[in-house]
Scaffold this motif. Structure first.
Motif, mmCIF file in Angstrom:
data_model
loop_
_atom_site.group_PDB
_atom_site.id
_atom_site.type_symbol
_atom_site.label_atom_id
_atom_site.label_comp_id
_atom_site.label_asym_id
_atom_site.label_seq_id
_atom_site.Cartn_x
_atom_site.Cartn_y
_atom_site.Cartn_z
ATOM 1 N N LEU A 151 -6.180 5.307 1.102
ATOM 2 C CA LEU A 151 -4.898 4.840 0.386
ATOM 3 C C LEU A 151 -4.619 6.001 -0.831
ATOM 4 O O LEU A 151 -3.537 6.595 -0.906
ATOM 5 N N TYR A 178 2.068 -1.807 -3.511
ATOM 6 C CA TYR A 178 0.608 -2.151 -3.936
ATOM 7 C C TYR A 178 0.900 -2.425 -5.433
ATOM 8 O O TYR A 178 2.081 -1.815 -6.117
ATOM 9 N N TYR A 182 -3.477 -1.380 -10.101
ATOM 10 C CA TYR A 182 -4.513 -1.292 -8.999
ATOM 11 C C TYR A 182 -4.333 0.211 -8.724
ATOM 12 O O TYR A 182 -5.387 0.969 -8.566
#
Length: 251
Positions: A151, A178, A182
């Protein structure tokens, strides 16, 4: 500053030999192998989250797609060798699924046939000498990456592609589907910088490169994503310690 992200992709240019003085670069990655050789001074190199201090004579052997950054002191002189995996195809085929536990090559320069403006055969001789020392100096681990690592690679690739446009972490979070918080924590943990600070550093590093081509400060500011020259000047001085006009005076 040279942007390395496309190196190793050009079919007609299998290697680059670059000399840098006092240059630094935030976390990035590319397909090419990269070897940093410290001629004078000291260099802090971070590879996959591990930071090591290099002194004169030391080197660092960075593998394809390893996330890395380097921080040089103002007087530090570097020789940078960047090469496509195909140039050392036998080594790449054997180790492409592995990564070194340590990328540091202690006092490697003493054993290298290093000269200015090397041809492809001289470059390969230097690279294979580094390969041999790396095999003696460290062990290797599996090159498989975690979901978070993948990611982060996606995030860095996107920023490298879009930094000259209006960008935000919220925009990226929406694109990747997302949570913003985070991604923010992952980005800081992976690069050591907040998203906006990272984008600003990329823009200023690119600006330094463009200023050396003779473009005006206003043209450079626009090409690097700044709508206002005043904002560009302020951020430029914050990152480099001097105004853009000082950079132009050197070239």
């Amino acid at each position: 500053m040279h942007f390395f992200q496309d190196y190793g992709m050009e079919p007609d240019c299998p290697f680059h030999q670059i000399r840098l003085t006092g240059e630094s670069f935030p976390s990035h990655y590319h397909r090419a192998y990269e070897i940093l050789l410290v001629q004078t001074g000291t260099l802090a190199v971070t590879v996959d989250g591990l930071t090591q201090q290099l002194t004169a004579g030391d080197g660092a052997f960075i593998f394809s797609n390893q996330i890395h950054s380097f921080q040089a002191q103002p007087a530090t002189c570097l020789e940078v060798l960047i090469l496509s995996p195909e140039l050392i195809s036998d080594f790449h085929q054997q180790f492409q699924e592995k990564l070194p536990l340590s990328n540091r090559l202690p006092q490697v320069i003493k054993t290298l046939p290093l000269t200015e403006n090397m041809n492809v055969f001289q470059i390969k001789a230097c690279i294979y000498a580094c390969c041999a020392q790396l095999l003696e100096a460290t062990e290797f681990r599996s090159g498989r990456t975690s979901e978070n690592s993948e990611l982060l690679l996606v995030m860095l690739r996107w920023v490298m592609t879009h930094y000259a446009k209006p960008v935000s972490l919220q925009q990226l979070a929406d694109r990747l589907n997302y949570d913003y918080k985070y991604l923010s924590k992952l980005f800081i943990r992976g690069t050591g910088l907040g998203f906006n600070e990272y984008v600003n550093q990329l823009r200023i590093l690119k600006a330094r490169e463009l200023l050396r081509t003779g473009l005006s400060v206003q043209e450079v500011a626009q090409q690097c994503g700044y709508d206002a020259v005043r904002t560009f000047n302020r951020n430029y001085k914050k990152v480099t310690g001097h105004a853009p006009s000082f950079e132009k005076s050197l070239h």
